[in-house]
Motif scaffolding. Structure first.
Motif, PDB file in Angstrom:
ATOM      1  N   GLY A 109       1.953  59.238  46.616  1.00 21.88           N
ATOM      2  CA  GLY A 109       1.240  58.758  47.785  1.00 21.88           C
ATOM      3  C   GLY A 109       0.597  59.885  48.575  1.00 21.88           C
ATOM      4  N   LYS A 110       1.143  61.091  48.445  1.00 23.30           N
ATOM      5  CA  LYS A 110       0.585  62.225  49.196  1.00 23.30           C
ATOM      6  C   LYS A 110      -0.001  63.265  48.252  1.00 23.30           C
ATOM      7  N   VAL A 111      -0.373  62.847  47.041  1.00 19.18           N
ATOM      8  CA  VAL A 111      -0.844  63.802  46.042  1.00 19.18           C
ATOM      9  C   VAL A 111      -2.181  64.420  46.424  1.00 19.18           C
ATOM     10  N   LEU A 112      -2.967  63.755  47.280  1.00 24.32           N
ATOM     11  CA  LEU A 112      -4.274  64.281  47.661  1.00 24.32           C
ATOM     12  C   LEU A 112      -4.207  65.252  48.841  1.00 24.32           C
ATOM     13  N   VAL A 113      -3.032  65.370  49.475  1.00 29.86           N
ATOM     14  CA  VAL A 113      -2.917  66.223  50.663  1.00 29.86           C
ATOM     15  C   VAL A 113      -3.383  67.658  50.393  1.00 29.86           C
ATOM     16  N   PRO A 114      -2.928  68.314  49.309  1.00 27.58           N
ATOM     17  CA  PRO A 114      -3.392  69.691  49.083  1.00 27.58           C
ATOM     18  C   PRO A 114      -4.902  69.779  48.875  1.00 27.58           C
ATOM     19  N   PHE A 115      -5.498  68.747  48.269  1.00 28.70           N
ATOM     20  CA  PHE A 115      -6.949  68.765  48.097  1.00 28.70           C
ATOM     21  C   PHE A 115      -7.647  68.757  49.456  1.00 28.70           C
ATOM     22  N   VAL A 116      -7.100  67.978  50.393  1.00 27.96           N
ATOM     23  CA  VAL A 116      -7.721  67.888  51.714  1.00 27.96           C
ATOM     24  C   VAL A 116      -7.692  69.238  52.406  1.00 27.96           C
ATOM     25  N   PHE A 117      -6.533  69.929  52.398  1.00 24.18           N
ATOM     26  CA  PHE A 117      -6.511  71.195  53.143  1.00 24.18           C
ATOM     27  C   PHE A 117      -7.207  72.332  52.399  1.00 24.18           C
ATOM     28  N   VAL A 118      -7.494  72.178  51.120  1.00 24.31           N
ATOM     29  CA  VAL A 118      -8.347  73.168  50.448  1.00 24.31           C
ATOM     30  C   VAL A 118      -9.794  73.010  50.909  1.00 24.31           C
ATOM     31  N   PHE A 119     -10.269  71.767  50.949  1.00 20.56           N
ATOM     32  CA  PHE A 119     -11.646  71.536  51.378  1.00 20.56           C
ATOM     33  C   PHE A 119     -11.806  71.642  52.901  1.00 20.56           C
ATOM     34  N   SER A 120     -10.709  71.440  53.646  1.00 21.66           N
ATOM     35  CA  SER A 120     -10.748  71.561  55.114  1.00 21.66           C
ATOM     36  C   SER A 120      -9.546  72.392  55.565  1.00 21.66           C
ATOM     37  N   PRO A 121      -9.641  73.728  55.455  1.00 23.75           N
ATOM     38  CA  PRO A 121      -8.476  74.602  55.717  1.00 23.75           C
ATOM     39  C   PRO A 121      -7.905  74.494  57.125  1.00 23.75           C
ATOM     40  N   SER A 122      -8.675  73.970  58.073  1.00 26.83           N
ATOM     41  CA  SER A 122      -8.158  73.883  59.450  1.00 26.83           C
ATOM     42  C   SER A 122      -6.912  73.022  59.546  1.00 26.83           C
ATOM     43  N   PHE A 173      -1.417  75.374  48.368  1.00 28.78           N
ATOM     44  CA  PHE A 173      -1.727  74.366  47.351  1.00 28.78           C
ATOM     45  C   PHE A 173      -0.692  74.410  46.224  1.00 28.78           C
ATOM     46  N   VAL A 174      -0.432  75.607  45.716  1.00 30.20           N
ATOM     47  CA  VAL A 174       0.544  75.762  44.634  1.00 30.20           C
ATOM     48  C   VAL A 174       1.944  75.394  45.121  1.00 30.20           C
ATOM     49  N   PHE A 175       2.289  75.812  46.337  1.00 30.87           N
ATOM     50  CA  PHE A 175       3.602  75.523  46.914  1.00 30.87           C
ATOM     51  C   PHE A 175       3.829  74.017  47.020  1.00 30.87           C
ATOM     52  N   TYR A 176       2.836  73.311  47.540  1.00 30.02           N
ATOM     53  CA  TYR A 176       2.967  71.866  47.769  1.00 30.02           C
ATOM     54  C   TYR A 176       3.168  71.122  46.454  1.00 30.02           C
ATOM     55  N   TYR A 177       2.376  71.491  45.447  1.00 26.09           N
ATOM     56  CA  TYR A 177       2.550  70.836  44.156  1.00 26.09           C
ATOM     57  C   TYR A 177       3.835  71.280  43.454  1.00 26.09           C
TER      58      TYR A 177
END
Length: 726
Positions: A627-640, A585-589
């Motif tokens: 456009g991809k700002v929500l991507v880290p939120f998705v993999f935090v809530f769905s780590p798979s 998450f930190v890396f992506y942002y």
């Protein structure tokens, strides 16, 4: 004419690119020095690259010695090649008594002093266990020299942002008893602080410096060599062949080219300059505004840091912080990297449709068969690196064989046969464990050097090719200088955090504030599809993401990542986020740092090449990245979605990936103002908000998002039907 067009489409000039990088990248803007000093500096840079190449293949030195040698080279060179003031560095000074070799005498003194201070800790290593906690006067003096000159070297090479944070951290460590409330601590004396930062592995000689000296340098060097032998040209040719014919062709070439080039380069600026030198002029000729063309390239180029197999320095730091194999990090990064480029591609595609941008003509697009016929041997080094990396060997040995492969392909007389022989040799030796046998690595290396020697001696081009390889080794070392100084300075910040415990205090503040917001909002709006725990995590992620972006305004990506992992990862851990997911998450942002104004070096490099306004380019690049700002939120809530995260299931992976793709498309349409037809303002707001619930990636949240988007989709479907010919 067609052949000429094809050449223009994919050919790059190494000398021109190096010149552009020296002008556009602050970390490559060396001072002008006379010829004699240039030879000395070049020799030192070549020695640094040779040292790392040799140790990668035949064994690292003792940990603190390896880091000390690297730091001595890096910091000493900075005082020779970066002037104290930029205006002074732009002038060529003659050699005088006070400026021997055209460099001020005080810079020579600083270079020698900081090199000696860097090597002092390895020198006293045998006695270090007896000195930690009880430093001698000489220890404190040498530590003071190292800390002060290191901060000054970092200021010269990458700017004011990181050094100022380091100075504030030092003041906090010394005068903690002056701070109010939760930030109060007893304060440390200067000898105690020097002991912690200089003599232990918690400070300057910590993980950050170790990763740069052990992993990052080698992969940076491989990227430079791979580009020099033509692998970047191959990638650009493939991108042009596959993407050039579609709407907004050059923009899509930029994205595909940056994605492929990002596989061998973890540098945003290098990616921007190399790919942008070809695509930015094409985009402008096609009708894109200058700032928009520069923004497209710089936004796509930042993805190089998260694109496997060669990612930015932060990925190697993740290996050390999490104690995981690099192959695990590479696999986990695949989907997030794809989402980055998909996010940029969606905005570019919708923008092209909105403005009616055409694709390239067949005459302007290189033939895929011709591209591969010319440059297929350049794949051999990348193949060798990936095979060694994914068969359980160390990352630096993988880089060693990637570098060796580049030299073989670049120097051999018969490139095709040599490349094929290299792939067969590594393809057999690595998976079958032959490479682990005593002496096997040496035998294969000697065979590779025999092929190089034959190519040099039997070809009239031998000397020129050797010079090109030497130049590439020097250029690779140039890239390492700024990041090496930054890594050591970040060690000061990390050391202060561990000494004072301020990281856990900040984590407690963040989680407490997020919990208050969650309870307040759910108390007011109980129908939202969140429980208190999920809402608290959501607001913690929002705060962490905002701080990452703000910190990126003045701090490079790697430093941003280390600081945020030290401070923010514990907060996410308190809420049950697994370490791998928190770090990603930190890396992506943190990747946004290179396109976050006011210090958006990748965006500014693109703006300079396009002749556009830098600040406007930075703002546009930042918008394209959202456009991809929500991507880290998705993999935090769905780590798979990270594949290698604990508890992986295919059902969750497919659901979270689908939710992520839909949310990116929705946000991109909202920002572009177009889906299949123009979007009204209320439609843009509605489809933008529809992306928010999807970050939970549950059937209920996706249903809520689709219901919100339904009016827009129905209206767009009607508009699309009306556009069809009767």
């Amino acid at each position: 004419m067609q052949a000429q067009t094809q050449t223009i489409s994919t050919e790059t000039d190494a000398a021109k690119l190096a010149q552009l990088e020296s002008e556009l990248d602050p970390e490559m803007r060396f001072r002008r020095i006379p010829h004699g000093t240039t030879i000395l500096v070049g020799g030192l840079l070549l020695a640094l690259s040779a040292f790392h190449y040799y140790t990668a293949g035949f064994g690292l030195l003792r940990e603190v010695t390896h880091r000390g040698v690297h730091l001595a080279f890096v910091l000493g060179l900075i005082f020779l090649v970066f002037a104290a003031r930029k205006s002074d560095g732009d002038k060529l000074h003659a050699s005088t008594l006070l400026r021997p070799g055209g460099v001020p005498i005080y810079d020579w003194v600083c270079a020698v002093a900081v090199a000696a201070a860097s090597l002092y800790v390895p020198w006293i290593f045998e006695d270090l266990a007896f000195r930690v906690g009880n430093p001698t006067t000489l220890d404190v003096i040498m530590g003071t020299i190292a800390i002060v000159l290191m901060i000054e070297a970092t200021r010269r090479s990458i700017g004011w942002g990181l050094p100022l944070i380091a100075v504030v951290a030092i003041l906090y460590a010394l005068y903690g008893n002056w701070f109010p409330g939760i930030f109060l601590h007893p304060g440390a004396s200067w000898p105690v602080l020097v002991n912690h930062l200089y003599l232990t592995s918690q400070g300057i000689y910590g993980v950050a410096l170790g990763v740069v000296a052990t992993y990052v340098f080698h992969f940076v060097l491989f990227g430079v060599l791979a580009t020099r032998i033509g692998l970047g040209r191959l990638f650009l040719g493939v991108a042009a062949s596959l993407a050039g014919r579609f709407a907004g062709g050059p923009a899509k070439i930029s994205i595909f080219g940056s994605a492929l080039f990002g596989m061998i380069s973890g540098s945003s600026v290098a990616n921007t300059v190399t790919v942008g030198s070809l695509t930015i002029p094409m985009m402008i000729r096609l009708g894109y505004q200058r700032h928009f063309a520069a923004a497209i390239e710089s936004t796509a180029a930042t993805g190089g840091q998260i694109t496997p197999p060669i990612m930015g320095a932060a990925a190697f730091l993740m290996v050390e912080f999490l104690n995981l194999p690099y192959a695990t990090i590479v696999i986990a990064a695949i989907v997030p990297a794809f989402m980055h480029f998909f996010g940029v591609l969606m905005q570019v595609h919708l923008e092209a449709k909105r403005t009616g941008m055409r694709g390239l003509t067949d005459a302007e697009i290189p033939k895929l068969r011709e591209v591969f016929a010319r440059d297929w041997p350049t794949i051999a080094p990348l193949f060798s690196l990936i095979v060694v990396l994914f068969t359980g060997y160390t990352p630096y040995l993988a880089a060693f064989w990637g570098i060796t492969g580049c030299m073989v392909v670049g120097l051999a007389r018969w490139r095709g046969a040599s490349a094929l022989a290299l792939m067969v040799a590594i393809g057999v030796a690595a998976p079958t464990e032959i490479l682990r046998l005593p002496g096997a690595n040496l035998v294969l290396t000697l065979a590779a050097f025999a092929v190089m020697a034959h190519g040099i001696l039997s070809s009239t081009e031998g000397r020129r090719r050797v010079n090109e390889m030497v130049d590439a080794f020097i250029l690779g070392a140039k890239y390492a200088i700024g990041v090496g100084a930054a890594a050591a300075t970040v060690g000061v910040i990390v050391g202060v955090v561990t000494l004072t415990g301020v990281g856990f205090k900040i984590s407690w503040i963040v989680t407490s504030l997020a919990d208050q917001w969650a309870n307040g909002i759910l108390g007011t709006l109980p129908f939202l599809p969140f429980d208190v725990k999920s809402a608290t995590l959501f607001f913690t992620l929002v705060l962490t993401g905002i701080v990452c972006i703000l910190l990126g305004c003045g701090v490079p990506t790697t430093a941003n990542y280390i600081i945020m992992v030290t401070v923010a990862a514990p907060a996410l851990g308190l809420l049950g986020v697994t370490p791998l997911v928190a770090h990603f998450f930190v890396f992506y942002y943190g990747v946004l740092a290179d396109i976050t104004p006011p210090v958006a070096i990748s965006a500014y490099a693109g703006a300079s090449m396009a002749g556009a306004d830098p600040f406007r380019t930075g703002n546009t690049a930042f918008r394209l990245a959202l456009g991809k700002v929500l991507v880290p939120f998705v993999f935090v809530f769905s780590p798979s979605m990270l594949i290698m995260a604990p508890g992986f299931t295919w059902m969750e992976f497919l659901g979270s990936t689908a939710a992520c793709l839909i949310s990116i498309a929705s946000l991109s349409a909202a920002f572009a103002g177009w889906l299949v037809a123009p979007l009204a303002r209320w439609e843009r707001l509605l489809i933008g908000f529809s992306a928010m619930p999807m970050i939970l990636a549950t059937p209920a949240s996706m249903a809520v998002g689709l219901v919100l988007a339904a009016p827009v989709l129905i209206r767009q479907a009607g508009a699309a039907k009306r556009q069809l010919p009767a």
